[in-house]
Design a protein around this motif. Sequence first.
Motif, PDB file in Angstrom:
ATOM      1  N   ARG A  93       0.828  -1.214   0.000  1.00 46.77           N
ATOM      2  CA  ARG A  93       0.000   0.000   0.000  1.00 46.77           C
ATOM      3  C   ARG A  93       0.861   1.262   0.000  1.00 46.77           C
ATOM      4  O   ARG A  93       1.666   1.475   0.910  1.00 46.77           O
ATOM      5  N   ARG A  94       0.666   2.066  -1.021  1.00 47.14           N
ATOM      6  CA  ARG A  94       1.419   3.306  -1.145  1.00 47.14           C
ATOM      7  C   ARG A  94       1.171   4.220   0.056  1.00 47.14           C
ATOM      8  O   ARG A  94       0.027   4.461   0.435  1.00 47.14           O
ATOM      9  N   GLU A 112       3.617   1.908   3.731  1.00 48.39           N
ATOM     10  CA  GLU A 112       4.618   0.845   3.662  1.00 48.39           C
ATOM     11  C   GLU A 112       5.136   0.437   5.043  1.00 48.39           C
ATOM     12  O   GLU A 112       5.116  -0.742   5.401  1.00 48.39           O
ATOM     13  N   ASN A 166       9.988  -4.291  -3.307  1.00 53.04           N
ATOM     14  CA  ASN A 166       9.449  -2.941  -3.188  1.00 53.04           C
ATOM     15  C   ASN A 166       9.466  -2.580  -1.715  1.00 53.04           C
ATOM     16  O   ASN A 166       8.847  -3.261  -0.899  1.00 53.04           O
ATOM     17  N   TRP A 173       6.856   2.716  -2.426  1.00 53.19           N
ATOM     18  CA  TRP A 173       6.377   2.949  -3.794  1.00 53.19           C
ATOM     19  C   TRP A 173       7.026   4.156  -4.454  1.00 53.19           C
ATOM     20  O   TRP A 173       7.277   4.168  -5.657  1.00 53.19           O
ATOM     21  N   ALA A 174       7.284   5.183  -3.644  1.00 54.11           N
ATOM     22  CA  ALA A 174       7.818   6.420  -4.211  1.00 54.11           C
ATOM     23  C   ALA A 174       9.208   6.224  -4.819  1.00 54.11           C
ATOM     24  O   ALA A 174       9.656   7.032  -5.630  1.00 54.11           O
ATOM     25  N   GLN A 186      10.868  11.908  -0.730  1.00 59.09           N
ATOM     26  CA  GLN A 186      10.716  10.479  -1.052  1.00 59.09           C
ATOM     27  C   GLN A 186      11.909   9.682  -0.523  1.00 59.09           C
ATOM     28  O   GLN A 186      11.753   8.581  -0.004  1.00 59.09           O
TER      29      GLN A 186
END
Length: 556
Positions: free
Chosen positions: A282-283, A286, A314, A317-318, A329
């Motif tokens: 989930r963006r 995290e 991952n 996401w950024a 980010q």
Amino acid sequence: MRLVRCLTLAAAMFATPALAQIPDTVLLNGKIVTLEASGTLEALAVADGKIVATGTSDEIGKLAGPMTRRIDLGGRTVIPGLIDSHMHAIRAALFYATEVNWIGTRTIPEAMERIAEKAKAAKPGEWIIVAGGWTPPQFAEKRRPTQAELVAAAPDNPVYIQLFYSNILLTPAGFKALNIEKDEDVPPRGKLERDAQGNLTGWISGDNPTISGLFDRLPLPTFEQSVAGTRAFFRELNRLGITGVSDPGGFNLVASSYQPLFRVWRDRTLTVRVIYSLFAQRRGKELEDIKELTAMLPMGFGDDMLRFNGIGENVAWAMYNNDAPTEAQKEQYYEIARWAAARGMTLTQHWNNNKSVGHLLDVFERVNREIPIAPLRWSIAHLNDATPDHLARMKALGVGWLMQNAMYFQGEAFLRERGNEVMRLTPPIRTALNMGLVVGGGTDAHRVMSYNPFVSLQWMIDGKTVGGLATRDADETPTREEALRLYTQGSVWFTFDEAKRGTLKVGKLADLAVLSKDYMSVPAAEVGALTSLLTMVGGRIVYADGPFAALEETPN
Ligand SMILES: [Zn+2]
């Protein structure tokens, strides 16, 4: 007293200096590539899942008892079990029983034949799915199939064909089943392709989230189909000499996706050792998610068949496929990475482009100033065009490199984009080895690449694409033994398993493969066609074929 003396005497008789235990199995008359100082040996003995002796056939044969299984290798080559250090195996397994693949097909009619075969067995309306693992240059026609060809092969079923994470081909029945009529029906960035006359071709183009989103609209296999798929896929990997994988999760691979694997493990029918990491789903959530998921899952939790190995590929996401991350980010990534480091977790990060990997290394270096990360064995996956300066920064941090044969499929396109000066050094395998970097071999299967380790090994040693194009300089080409080491010894470093796996010596797990031909001497062009005739995981024969077929131990 008498009895005690008698037992002591019996124990002394069995406790020969060479061996304290009668072997379960002895492998004799082989060409065993140990990847140890002992070099190539004739024979080894296995007891309780481990190698207990190595030597000449004569020496090892003498250790066998009346109950010992004696296997005459007939001069065949044995290698340590292959370990793919970056394969999306858990996901591939979920769909293996229900999907079609085009691995090894050389023409479009051959590929269509596989579709037609599946269509014959399918119920009306049932989806036929090829979810990647192929590329147009593998076909003699050097092009993608057309919608008309697909319809001819499967007139009554919706068909979904995925090309990497960039294109999808659907039949008209597929468009109808998914209610797709215009670009907006394929969010967030799908485009329906049209020919010169403005007619839809059936192809849809998009980016990674678009293609993943579209795939997730297809019906999922049932739990039972996924359990069956997991068993079948792992047996298929065993057929290719694979005894272990490191799995970096993936898009929409959530807790429920792991349950078929957990069932197979619980049933003690897992035939590939699976070491897995958690892919952030989930963006923006995290760290929250990782904290919750790992509250009862400490680093290294599990056993030698199934074990948790940290976070990635991952992490945030950024920073996923972002070549120009902002300071904010990078700050978010730092917080997660520092949290992981403080808990002794390993971390693996997907990164494609050398031009931007400095941003990731900045963050790793910042964490490292506070908590040394070398003991945690972090890694960067892909990075095909890595330059020596970035490899040197990885080396200084004790970060390893997960390297795959992406160029086997993508070499032609890469050459067009980047030119020969970059292509001939891509990936810089020899440079990395010369610098003392730890390199793990693998494929990144199954959506973007076939899972066949021998195809990856062949590509390592000859640098040729599936279309036969020579790409990499001899200077960046490892020897056969070095390539094999990447797929065994290299891979186990990332999972802290070097004392247990990766080479064949006394005390290590009996994970090995008896090959169809001699890997060390067949022409390079034949390496990709090698298979295993007998694969052993922890002393159990999980796959056997040809002269050994009767020896396969079916899991109960
Ligand atoms: Zn990746």
